[in-house]
Design a protein around this motif. Structure first.
Motif, mmCIF file in Angstrom:
data_model
loop_
_atom_site.group_PDB
_atom_site.id
_atom_site.type_symbol
_atom_site.label_atom_id
_atom_site.label_comp_id
_atom_site.label_asym_id
_atom_site.label_seq_id
_atom_site.Cartn_x
_atom_site.Cartn_y
_atom_site.Cartn_z
ATOM 1 N N UNK A 15 54.477 21.168 24.547
ATOM 2 C CA UNK A 15 53.862 21.275 23.270
ATOM 3 C C UNK A 15 53.960 23.014 23.152
ATOM 4 N N UNK A 16 53.288 23.529 24.178
ATOM 5 C CA UNK A 16 52.937 25.059 23.981
ATOM 6 C C UNK A 16 54.179 25.956 23.816
ATOM 7 N N UNK A 17 55.108 25.731 24.387
ATOM 8 C CA UNK A 17 56.500 26.096 24.590
ATOM 9 C C UNK A 17 56.937 25.996 23.167
ATOM 10 N N UNK A 18 57.170 24.931 22.802
ATOM 11 C CA UNK A 18 57.850 24.563 21.259
ATOM 12 C C UNK A 18 56.978 25.239 20.290
ATOM 13 N N UNK A 19 55.711 25.456 20.348
ATOM 14 C CA UNK A 19 55.034 26.259 19.426
ATOM 15 C C UNK A 19 55.203 27.366 19.406
ATOM 16 N N UNK A 20 55.384 28.089 20.845
ATOM 17 C CA UNK A 20 55.827 29.580 20.936
ATOM 18 C C UNK A 20 57.163 29.694 20.338
ATOM 19 N N UNK A 21 57.988 28.940 20.472
ATOM 20 C CA UNK A 21 59.534 29.024 19.790
ATOM 21 C C UNK A 21 59.522 29.075 18.304
ATOM 22 N N UNK A 22 58.402 28.172 17.815
ATOM 23 C CA UNK A 22 58.281 28.239 16.499
ATOM 24 C C UNK A 22 57.671 29.464 15.890
ATOM 25 N N UNK A 23 56.628 30.171 16.592
ATOM 26 C CA UNK A 23 55.903 31.047 16.206
ATOM 27 C C UNK A 23 56.792 32.393 16.519
ATOM 28 N N UNK A 24 57.876 32.563 17.249
ATOM 29 C CA UNK A 24 58.663 33.757 17.326
ATOM 30 C C UNK A 24 59.705 33.876 16.330
ATOM 31 N N UNK A 25 59.594 32.895 15.409
ATOM 32 C CA UNK A 25 60.594 33.339 14.163
ATOM 33 C C UNK A 25 59.762 32.935 12.840
ATOM 34 N N UNK A 26 58.455 32.435 13.023
ATOM 35 C CA UNK A 26 57.710 31.996 11.731
ATOM 36 C C UNK A 26 56.315 32.160 11.997
ATOM 37 N N UNK A 27 55.637 32.383 10.794
ATOM 38 C CA UNK A 27 54.051 32.711 10.901
ATOM 39 C C UNK A 27 53.734 31.676 9.981
ATOM 40 N N UNK A 53 58.969 37.041 8.035
ATOM 41 C CA UNK A 53 59.178 38.453 8.699
ATOM 42 C C UNK A 53 59.678 38.472 9.874
ATOM 43 N N UNK A 54 59.294 37.479 10.717
ATOM 44 C CA UNK A 54 59.590 37.574 12.319
ATOM 45 C C UNK A 54 61.239 36.917 12.169
ATOM 46 N N UNK A 55 61.559 36.008 11.535
ATOM 47 C CA UNK A 55 62.866 35.541 11.448
ATOM 48 C C UNK A 55 63.711 36.841 10.747
ATOM 49 N N UNK A 56 63.490 37.354 9.801
ATOM 50 C CA UNK A 56 64.050 38.492 9.045
ATOM 51 C C UNK A 56 64.316 39.747 10.333
ATOM 52 N N UNK A 57 63.225 39.946 11.058
ATOM 53 C CA UNK A 57 63.543 41.294 11.896
ATOM 54 C C UNK A 57 64.277 40.628 13.071
ATOM 55 N N UNK A 58 64.282 39.535 13.313
ATOM 56 C CA UNK A 58 65.504 39.170 14.500
ATOM 57 C C UNK A 58 66.517 39.226 14.078
ATOM 58 N N UNK A 59 66.847 38.677 12.568
ATOM 59 C CA UNK A 59 68.254 38.697 11.969
ATOM 60 C C UNK A 59 68.609 40.180 12.043
ATOM 61 N N UNK A 92 62.675 30.293 21.257
ATOM 62 C CA UNK A 92 61.837 30.354 22.513
ATOM 63 C C UNK A 92 61.918 31.911 23.056
ATOM 64 N N UNK A 93 62.974 32.635 23.355
ATOM 65 C CA UNK A 93 63.127 33.958 23.694
ATOM 66 C C UNK A 93 63.327 35.078 22.889
ATOM 67 N N UNK A 94 63.076 34.802 21.543
ATOM 68 C CA UNK A 94 62.878 35.284 20.509
ATOM 69 C C UNK A 94 64.401 35.708 19.863
ATOM 70 N N UNK A 95 65.350 35.081 20.039
ATOM 71 C CA UNK A 95 66.870 35.028 19.703
ATOM 72 C C UNK A 95 67.010 34.260 18.367
ATOM 73 N N UNK A 96 67.661 34.511 17.207
ATOM 74 C CA UNK A 96 68.130 33.716 16.247
ATOM 75 C C UNK A 96 69.455 33.171 16.448
ATOM 76 N N UNK A 97 69.618 31.900 16.555
ATOM 77 C CA UNK A 97 70.919 31.127 16.701
ATOM 78 C C UNK A 97 70.917 30.192 15.734
ATOM 79 N N UNK A 98 71.804 29.977 14.745
ATOM 80 C CA UNK A 98 71.989 28.981 13.723
ATOM 81 C C UNK A 98 72.543 27.827 14.222
#
Length: 143
Positions: A15-27, A53-59, A92-98
């Motif tokens: 669960x912690x890793x999934x939450x980290x993945x979510x929080x890497x692209x969303x606040x 903003x995190x998603x936008x920054x990664x894009x 999870x690693x801070x990369x956006x892949x649609x």
């Protein structure tokens, strides 16, 4: 603007890793947990553009504005709604892949539903058009 992100935590996942993945692209402002047959579903919500903003920054960092714009534009489902998904493992690693097809993300995607007064302004802000690798027009943040 109201944003909802839904991600599934399968029984084999941490669960912690999934939450980290979510929080890497969303606040998110709030996260609810719901039980399903496959595990737990996290439903994260927020109001305003700052949560994306995190998603936008990664894009922008990845230089994929045009690709993001194309995928997100295909997700317009009404005058005020856009739905799109990103790969959970990449996030999870801070990369956006649609994710554009079912099954493309083996552990399930993070699915965003954005409700806004101006869908085009939202897309222009999140993933503006570029010309020869440079942003052509940067829109102000949506409502």
């Amino acid at each position: 603007m109201r944003v909802e992100a839904i991600v599934e935590v399968r029984m084999t996942e941490d669960r912690g890793k999934v939450l980290k993945a979510l929080e890497n692209v969303f606040t998110p402002m709030r996260i609810e947990e719901r039980q399903s047959d496959m595990g737990t579903i996290l439903v994260a919500t927020c109001e305003g553009h700052k949560c994306l903003e995190k998603l936008r920054s990664a894009i922008w960092r990845q230089g994929i504005q045009d690709a993001a714009r194309s995928v997100i534009s295909r997700g317009i489902v009404g005058e005020d709604t856009v739905v799109f998904s990103v790969n959970k493992q990449a996030a999870y690693v801070g990369v956006v892949s649609f994710v554009t097809e079912a099954g493309e993300s083996p552990l399930g995607p993070i699915t965003f539903t954005v409700k806004t007064n101006d869908v085009r302004q939202f897309i222009d802000w999140l993933a503006p058009r570029t010309y020869r690798g440079r942003v052509y027009y940067e829109a102000p943040p949506p409502d």
